[in-house]
Design an enzyme around this catalytic site. Structure first.
Site, PDB file in Angstrom:
ATOM      1  N   HIS A 296       0.830  -1.211   0.000  1.00 44.98           N
ATOM      2  CA  HIS A 296       0.000   0.000   0.000  1.00 44.98           C
ATOM      3  C   HIS A 296       0.871   1.270   0.000  1.00 44.98           C
ATOM      4  CE1 HIS A 296      -3.428  -2.663   0.542  1.00 44.98           C
ATOM      5  NE2 HIS A 296      -2.699  -3.286   1.456  1.00 44.98           N
ATOM      6  N   GLU A 310      -2.514   0.600   7.775  1.00 40.53           N
ATOM      7  CA  GLU A 310      -1.645  -0.487   7.328  1.00 40.53           C
ATOM      8  C   GLU A 310      -0.411   0.026   6.597  1.00 40.53           C
ATOM      9  OE1 GLU A 310      -1.628  -4.420   4.417  1.00 40.53           O
ATOM     10  OE2 GLU A 310      -3.474  -3.265   4.664  1.00 40.53           O
ATOM     11  N   HIS A 363       2.687  -6.954   4.614  1.00 40.54           N
ATOM     12  CA  HIS A 363       1.318  -6.464   4.743  1.00 40.54           C
ATOM     13  C   HIS A 363       0.796  -6.676   6.165  1.00 40.54           C
ATOM     14  CE1 HIS A 363       0.179  -5.716   0.460  1.00 40.54           C
ATOM     15  NE2 HIS A 363       1.293  -6.415   0.283  1.00 40.54           N
ATOM     16  N   GLU A 432       1.656 -11.473   6.131  1.00 39.25           N
ATOM     17  CA  GLU A 432       0.572 -10.787   6.840  1.00 39.25           C
ATOM     18  C   GLU A 432       0.959 -10.794   8.318  1.00 39.25           C
ATOM     19  OE1 GLU A 432      -1.813  -9.143   5.678  1.00 39.25           O
ATOM     20  OE2 GLU A 432      -2.524  -9.966   3.780  1.00 39.25           O
TER      21      GLU A 432
END
Length: 470
Positions: A296, A310, A363, A432
């Site tokens: 992102h 995030e 992430h 993650e």
């Protein structure tokens, strides 16, 4: 009449999958009949106690679901109060196991009461009714250009189907129909609910061609669904050109002449194989050039919850990983070092152009249910061996260190078709870290101490991979 239709459809929202038994996690952890093709989605719901198994440790994927099962499932997915109590419906007594969820759903305007005041808890749910309730349950409002051959393109039913298709919760059947009058099964409904809760499970909106490829196998079976558990409808010879319409994990829906169905994309290549060859392994670099991708950034904040974004977490930890690896003598390529937005394809291009030999994307997870927690790492099988094998090793080395360092639950190493790990020609993994939507995980993600621990674990996992590759 419309009110009655709205009621019928809305209650059916979630029927398909709810299992009336309240089995414990230990019981459902070993359910023996979960279909392999949708195990990720169903286990995702089981992990969150949205669905539970029967006492005999079965899931019953092909069984139809009732209205009361539907509302109970939706209620659990949305965190409703399920305590048994008096309801607004004359045929649902306070002693009914589903009464709490039914009444809460009614109070939250997911259900309407017909003129006869009945709920009809034992009636089956249809796909059309499911569409209306899923739309309301997950507040799906965006509409797109959707063509369903067996539903008129106007009215409440079409609007509901349009919303769930546009959102990626469904794309109808391969023949372009939706079959709104068909009864729902537990397996089908599990997919809709899982896709509503987690965007990673969603599918493409329309069956428009997205590419072409050639068969790279002596004979490739075409199946009715995305796994080997589905029946074979035909076979394709080596070198056959196919049109690709959508992807589901490592499977794609294709057409070749009049033949349509699913094939494993590991047996497809972009150029005509003459003769069939296996993708060569990337040449190991003595320089150890690792690409680190902070997910992102810029206009794309990623998941946002508990006062955190995030994109900021990802970048903070990625920069720490960069420093650790450089101190160990590695060359590090960063896709971004500040709050910059990059397209997914640009991230891959940065790594390739800088001659990286390995790619790791960082992430932070999220879920509609705040109880979801833990660490997981992904790799892609969207390539022939040995890249897929190397990617799995890389993901495994990182995961083994990361969840232990953070003290989070181990959600394991998983396969998925995320763009940055699927489209890169390098061994790659996507991390993650934890769930930003979970109180305990987010507290750690906000802590400088735990960010240091996460960075060190990821860096050491990468070192483990390079040592293994020698």
């Amino acid at each position: 009449m419309l009110q009655k239709f709205v009621y019928r459809i809305s209650i059916l929202v979630v029927a398909c999958l709810f299992l009336t038994s309240l089995a414990s996690k230990e019981a459902y952890a070993s359910l023996k009949d979960i279909p392999t093709s949708y195990a990720k989605e169903i286990n995702y719901l089981l992990d969150r106690n949205v669905v539970t198994g029967y006492p005999d440790k079965t899931f019953g994927p092909k069984l139809n679901v009732t209205r009361e099962e539907a509302v109970t499932m939706v209620g659990r997915a949305l965190g409703y109060n399920g305590k048994e109590r008096q309801t607004s419906f004359k045929d649902v007594p306070a002693t009914a196991w589903s009464s709490g969820y039914i009444e809460t759903a009614y109070q939250n305007k997911l259900l309407t009461k017909p003129s006869d005041g009945k709920f009809r808890p034992k009636d089956k749910m249809t796909r059309g009714e499911m569409a209306y309730l899923i739309q309301r349950a997950f507040n799906l409002t965006e509409k797109g250009t959707v063509s369903i051959s067996d539903v008129k393109a106007s009215g409440a039913l079409y609007e509901a189907i349009n919303a769930i298709v546009t959102a990626g919760l469904s794309n109808g059947y391969p023949d372009g129909t939706f079959k709104p009058n068909n009864a729902m099964t537990r397996e089908e409904f599990a997919l809709f609910v899982a896709r509503g809760l987690n965007k990673d499970f969603r599918v493409s909106m329309n069956l428009e061609p997205i590419g072409e490829a050639y068969v790279n196998a002596s004979s490739l079976n075409v199946r009715t669904g995305p796994s080997t558990s589905y029946s074979v409808v035909g076979a394709l010879a080596n070198g056959t050109l196919v049109t690709i319409y959508k992807e589901e994990g490592s499977w794609v829906y294709i057409s070749a002449g009049s033949l349509r169905g699913y094939v494993n994309q590991n047996y497809l290549v972009d150029t005509l194989p003459t003769p069939p060859t296996q993708e060569p392994a990337p040449t190991p670099s003595t320089e150890k050039i690792i690409a680190i991708d902070a997910g992102h950034g810029g206009k794309d904040p990623g998941a946002v919850a508990n006062g955190l974004q995030e994109k900021e977490i990802n970048l903070a930890i990625a920069l720490k990983v960069e420093k650790i690896l450089k101190d160990k003598g590695y060359t590090v390529v960063m896709t971004r070092t500040d709050d910059t937005f990059l397209e997914l394809s640009e991230r891959v291009d940065v790594a390739v152009k800088q001659k990286a030999d390995t790619f790791v994307s960082i992430h932070t997870n999220s879920a509609a249910n705040s109880s979801a927690s833990g660490t997981e790492t992904y790799y892609s099988t969207a390539a022939l061996n040995p890249r897929a094998e190397n990617s799995k090793k890389l993901a495994t080395f990182i995961q083994d260190r990361l969840y232990k360092a953070l003290g989070t639950s181990n959600r394991g190493v998983k396969e998925a078709g995320f763009h940055v790990i699927k489209k890169t020609p390098l061994p790659s993994a996507l991390v993650e870290l934890g769930f930003i939507t979970n109180k305990n995980d987010s507290t750690k993600l906000a802590s400088e101490e735990y960010r240091d621990k996460a960075a060190e674990a990821i860096a050491l996992g990468i070192v483990d991979y390079y040592n293994w590759r020698k």
